[in-house]
Structures are given as structure tokens and as C-alpha cells.
Enzyme design. Structure first.
Site, PDB file in Angstrom:
ATOM      1  N   ASP A 274       0.830  -1.201   0.000  1.00 30.06           N
ATOM      2  CA  ASP A 274       0.000   0.000   0.000  1.00 30.06           C
ATOM      3  C   ASP A 274       0.865   1.251   0.000  1.00 30.06           C
ATOM      4  OD1 ASP A 274      -2.037   1.821   0.183  1.00 30.06           O
ATOM      5  OD2 ASP A 274      -2.326   1.565   2.345  1.00 30.06           O
ATOM      6  N   LYS A 281       1.616   7.967   0.611  1.00 35.72           N
ATOM      7  CA  LYS A 281       2.072   7.974   1.998  1.00 35.72           C
ATOM      8  C   LYS A 281       3.452   8.633   2.096  1.00 35.72           C
ATOM      9  CE  LYS A 281      -0.163   3.602   3.347  1.00 35.72           C
ATOM     10  NZ  LYS A 281      -0.936   4.072   4.499  1.00 35.72           N
ATOM     11  N   ARG A 355     -11.184  -0.461   2.692  1.00 36.38           N
ATOM     12  CA  ARG A 355     -12.650  -0.553   2.722  1.00 36.38           C
ATOM     13  C   ARG A 355     -13.226  -0.694   1.324  1.00 36.38           C
ATOM     14  NH1 ARG A 355     -12.635   5.065   5.794  1.00 36.38           N
ATOM     15  NH2 ARG A 355     -10.664   4.083   6.400  1.00 36.38           N
TER      16      ARG A 355
END
Length: 506
Positions: A274, A281, A355
Site C-alpha cells: 500500500d 504515503k 474498505r
């Protein structure tokens, strides 16, 4: 690893090493007392002279054991008796097996089932012994050129005072061995680097599990073409910026006597790496984002534990696997996507991607008419702020299911904490342009993430486990923990027990 059980005089046990738990400033436990008598007060003298401090986790090897059939003794401190509860017991076990793993022994005998613990029986203590043994022997060194010598330990005998407890000790050790192996399998998947553990790798791993199961596990893998035809656009949107194709992996185990019994479904978040996507990030600790598939890893580990135990339950394990990368095809902040359920989602932050894969997997779970659905995900940093690294966050749309999971966590000593899922929080997900947004702002981030998932779990009892704080450790001991394999396996074992009670009641 083997875990035989032995009753009788411990002084006559022929072993490379007997492990003796000792309380600080307390009388010796029964096995230690009998060994002390046979060795002319060897243990008592060591304690009286202060040669061994029985503080929690302290160990001391006695290389010769005169008067005993064992070659060595290993003393393990339990600390103060009044402070010896589950956590202390497990710390003592970990210290013991860490020491054993470094000794040149093929087998050992342990006397931990006699340690008094309130409300914990022989089976539970035997299970913890087996789990600790598996944890201590775990190594992840397949990418190292020079590997540390592997432990020789292959058999651990459980010394049991009362012959009436022998069967319980055997069953506890059998379950603990399977759970321990499942935990280690989850740790390995979590520890693998993102360039190895891709969505396709997870799919291949599932297929290998199915082939090795002797027909007990059926596996189906949906590729991107199948997902597109299905309408799982939310899952696909996460992996669109990656060269690695996304996968939905479905593993089915039918252990119940009634093949049509409603299954329990586990859904794992499998983001194999991720970056955050376009919402990139920061670079610090980004290497740890290989652990973002630890929810999926725990599902795999639980499946392995189930295959080892073979409980009489029906289980469907679903893994939503994708890699979240930024490129010209990646989903942008502000994009609106259509989910498998038909709801539209405004993506305000592409780093809230877990999600987006889970919502389609939850919708897919509807087709199994499940008795319960539990999703497991490293979902929110907010959960770490709320609960630290000790408790898994638990949210649910069904209080009975939440209580069952909390009970399972207590039994497995893999604990969770129940957070609210009130309707008032749903307002934070309102969007001006779509049915809902994928984030709800900083306040109550763990809860609003679960609120998002709840929109896709309205047709069955559902719970969400946020393992962001418990799935791995950072720092010098960096590595995956294998949690919550223990909790999930215990939950399934409890459902088997419930079915037996219901059958007997009929």
C-alpha cells in the site's frame, strides 16, 4: 512437532531436558517437588542460596541432574504467585521455549499444565504450551544468505500429574499445535516482501492449500475479467494503478454434518503493498506497508488451523487482494466508483483503500447466506491511537456476534475491544456527489471506517476486526504477529460446540 502426554513419576522420565516452572518465594509445584526429593533437594538448595531468581521469565539451565533420569533441568521463573495470570503464564512459556530452541536437544518435557491459573483448565494450558513451542521455533530467513542453525526440538512431552487430565492435555495440545502452525503461516505471508507476495501469489497459495487438503478445501479464484463481469468495480479501482492484477480468492471448507448448514464467512483485506496510491504515503516506514495484507494472512492462517483441527463447521474464507500503486490509470481523489452492491462511492482519499476492496467482498459473501461474517483488516491508524498494540478493535452490527468474538479472544488470549457503531457516526460519510464518501474525517476514524463497511453488511450478522495495531511489530523485532488467528479459530471451535449443544437439546 509432536506433543505426547505422560503421567507418573517425573524423576523416571528419560528426557534431554525437563522444564520446571517455579514461583518466587513459594513452595515448589508437585512435579518440581518430586524431582527435588529424587535429587536430594537440588532445587530447594538452589532457591535457598539465591542461585536462581524465580522472577517472571528468568531461566536457568542445570546441565546435570543427579538422581534423575533426565539429562538436564531448565528452571523457569513464574514470578509472584498472586500475579501469575494468563499474560505471565504465556511470558514464562515463551522464555522457556526460547531457551529450549537454543539447546542441542531433540526433545524435552515440560510441567506447565500444573501451574495454577484461575478459570483455566488443563486443556487450555496444554494448548498454550503447544502454541508457545510453535512460536519459539518460527524463523523467517529464506532471503538471508547465512541462516542461523535451526532448532532440533521436534517433540515436547507434557507432564501431567493426574491421569484423569491426560485426555484433556492431548486435545489441548492438538488444537494448540494446529493454531500455532496457522499463526506461523500467517506470519510468513505477512513477512514476505511485496515483490514476492502479490495478489497472484496469494491465489497460488490458496490453490496449493486446496490441493494439499485432500479435497477438504475447495478454491475458486476470480481474476480481473471475472471481477469486471461481476461488477466488483470498487475492488478493481484499488489495483488499477498497479502492474499486479487484482484477485478475489474464495476458499470453502465443509466440515458440518449437514452440508447445507449456513457457513461462517471470514473476509480478509489483502492489500499486498500500500503506497497510498495518488494520496501517497510519506516515505518513513513505508516498507511496513507490505503488512497491509495481514488480514488476508490471518484468514489463510485460520484456514490452515481449521484443516489441522477439522472442526464440524462450514467455513467460507474470502480474500480481496490488490496492490495500491500510483500511475496514470490509478484512481484519483474525487473519482466516483460503483460498488458490487450498486452504491456509488466518492473516493476522497485513495489511501483509504482497504474498505474499497472489502465492501465488494462483503457483498459477494451474501450469496452464501452466511450464519455470520467477520472481516479482518489492517484498516486504520486511528485504531492504534485508540487501543495501542495490545487489543484488536471490534465493531459489529450484532451484539451476540460481538460477544462471541470477545469470548473467543479471551479464551485464545488474543483479545479484542468492542467499540460503538452508532448511526450518528454515519453522517460523517455523507457526500455531495455520491451515495457515500470513503472517509469521514479524523474524528472516530476507526468507527467511521467500520460504518462504511456496515453499509455493505446489512443482510447478515457482521463484525469487523481492525488489526492495524496488532498485526505486526515495528522496531528491532519487526515482523508479523499472526494475530488474530487464535481468536478466529477459537470462534469457529465455539460455533462447533454450540451446534453440538443444540443437537443434544433437540
Amino acid at each position: 512437532m509432536e506433543f505426547p502426554v505422560r503421567t507418573g513419576n517425573p524423576a523416571k522420565v528419560e528426557s534431554a531436558c525437563i522444564v520446571i516452572p517455579v514461583f518466587k518465594e513459594e513452595a515448589l509445584l508437585p512435579t518440581a517437588s518430586r524431582l527435588d526429593d529424587a535429587s536430594e533437594r537440588l532445587l530447594a538448595q538452589l532457591l535457598e542460596r539465591g542461585d536462581f531468581d524465580a522472577r517472571l521469565g528468568n531461566v536457568q539451565l542445570i546441565p546435570f541432574a543427579p538422581g534423575l533420569s533426565s539429562e538436564r533441568l531448565l528452571l523457569v521463573g513464574l514470578g509472584k504467585r498472586e500475579a501469575c495470570q494468563e499474560t505471565a503464564f504465556r511470558k514464562a512459556l515463551d522464555a522457556a521455549f526460547t531457551a529450549l530452541a537454543g539447546l542441542p536437544v531433540d526433545e524435552a518435557a515440560v510441567a506447565f499444565t500444573e501451574v495454577p491459573l484461575a478459570d483455566r483448565d488443563t486443556a487450555w494450558k496444554a494448548r498454550m504450551v503447544a502454541e508457545a513451542a510453535q512460536r519459539a521455533l518460527y524463523r523467517f530467513d529464506e532471503f538471508k544468505s547465512e541462516k542461523a542453525p535451526a532448532s532440533r526440538l521436534a517433540s515436547v512431552t507434557l507432564l501431567v500429574n493426574d491421569s484423569d487430565d491426560a485426555a484433556a492435555a492431548r486435545e489441548g495440545a492438538r488444537i494448540g499445535d494446529a493454531v500455532g502452525r496457522g499463526i506461523n503461516a500467517a506470519r510468513t505471508l505477512g513477512n514476505l516482501p511485496g515483490n514476492v507476495c502479490t495478489p497472484s501469489y496469494l491465489a497460488e497459495r490458496a490453490e496449493a492449500l486446496g490441493e494439499a487438503s485432500g479435497g477438504a478445501l475447495q478454491v475458486e479464484v476470480l481474476d480481473e475479467e471475472a471481477l469486471e463481469a461481476l461488477g466488483a468495480h470498487s475492488l478493481l479501482s484499488v489495483g488499477r494503478g498497479s502492474e499486479q492484477p487484482s484477485r478475489l480468492i474464495v476458499m470453502t471448507y465443509q466440515g458440518a454434518e449437514d452440508a447445507d448448514e449456513a457457513p461462517h464467512v471470514l473476509v480478509g483485506k489483502g492489500i499486498t503493498f500500500d503506497t497510498g496510491g495518488i494520496s501517497l504515503k510519506p516515505g518513513e516506514a513505508m516498507d511496513e506497508m507490505k503488512f497491509d495484507m495481514c488480514g488476508a494472512a490471518s484468514v489463510f492462517g485460520t484456514v490452515e488451523a481449521v484443516l489441522g483441527i477439522r472442526p464440524k463447521v462450514n467455513l467460507v474464507a474470502i480474500v480481496a487482494a490488490a496492490e495500491n500503486m500510483p500511475d496514470g490509470r490509478a484512481t484519483r481523489p474525487g473519482d466516483i466508483i460503483r460498488t458490487l452492491k450498486g452504491l456509488s462511492v466518492e473516493v476522497l482519499n485513495t489511501d483509504a483503500e482497504g474498505r474499497l476492496v472489502l465492501c465488494d467482498a462483503l457483498t459477494y459473501a451474501e450469496r452464501f447466506t452466511p450464519a455470520s461474517v467477520v472481516d479482518i483488516a489492517t484498516l486504520t491508524g486511528a485504531c492504534i491511537i485508540a487501543l495501542g498494540h495490545h487489543a484488536t478493535g471490534l465493531l459489529a452490527n450484532d451484539d451476540d456476534l460481538a460477544l462471541d468474538l470477545l469470548d473467543a479472544g479471551e479464551a485464545a488470549w488474543d483479545r479484542a475491544w468492542h467499540l460503538p457503531l452508532w448511526d450518528e457516526y454515519q453522517e460523517q460519510l455523507d457526500s455531495n456527489f455520491a451515495d457515500l464518501a470513503n472517509i469521514g474525517g479524523r474524528p472516530a476514524g476507526t468507527i467511521t471506517a467500520a460504518c462504511f463497511l456496515a453499509r455493505f453488511a446489512d443482510s447478515f450478522p457482521w463484525a469487523h476486526l481492525d488489526i492495524a495495531g496488532t498485526a505486526w511489530s515495528s522496531g528491532k523485532q519487526k515482523g508479523a504477529s499472526g494475530r488474530p488467528v487464535g481468536l478466529l479459530t477459537q470462534y469457529l471451535l465455539d460455533r462447533e460446540a454450540d451446534a453440538v449443544v443444540e443437537t443434544e437439546a433437540e
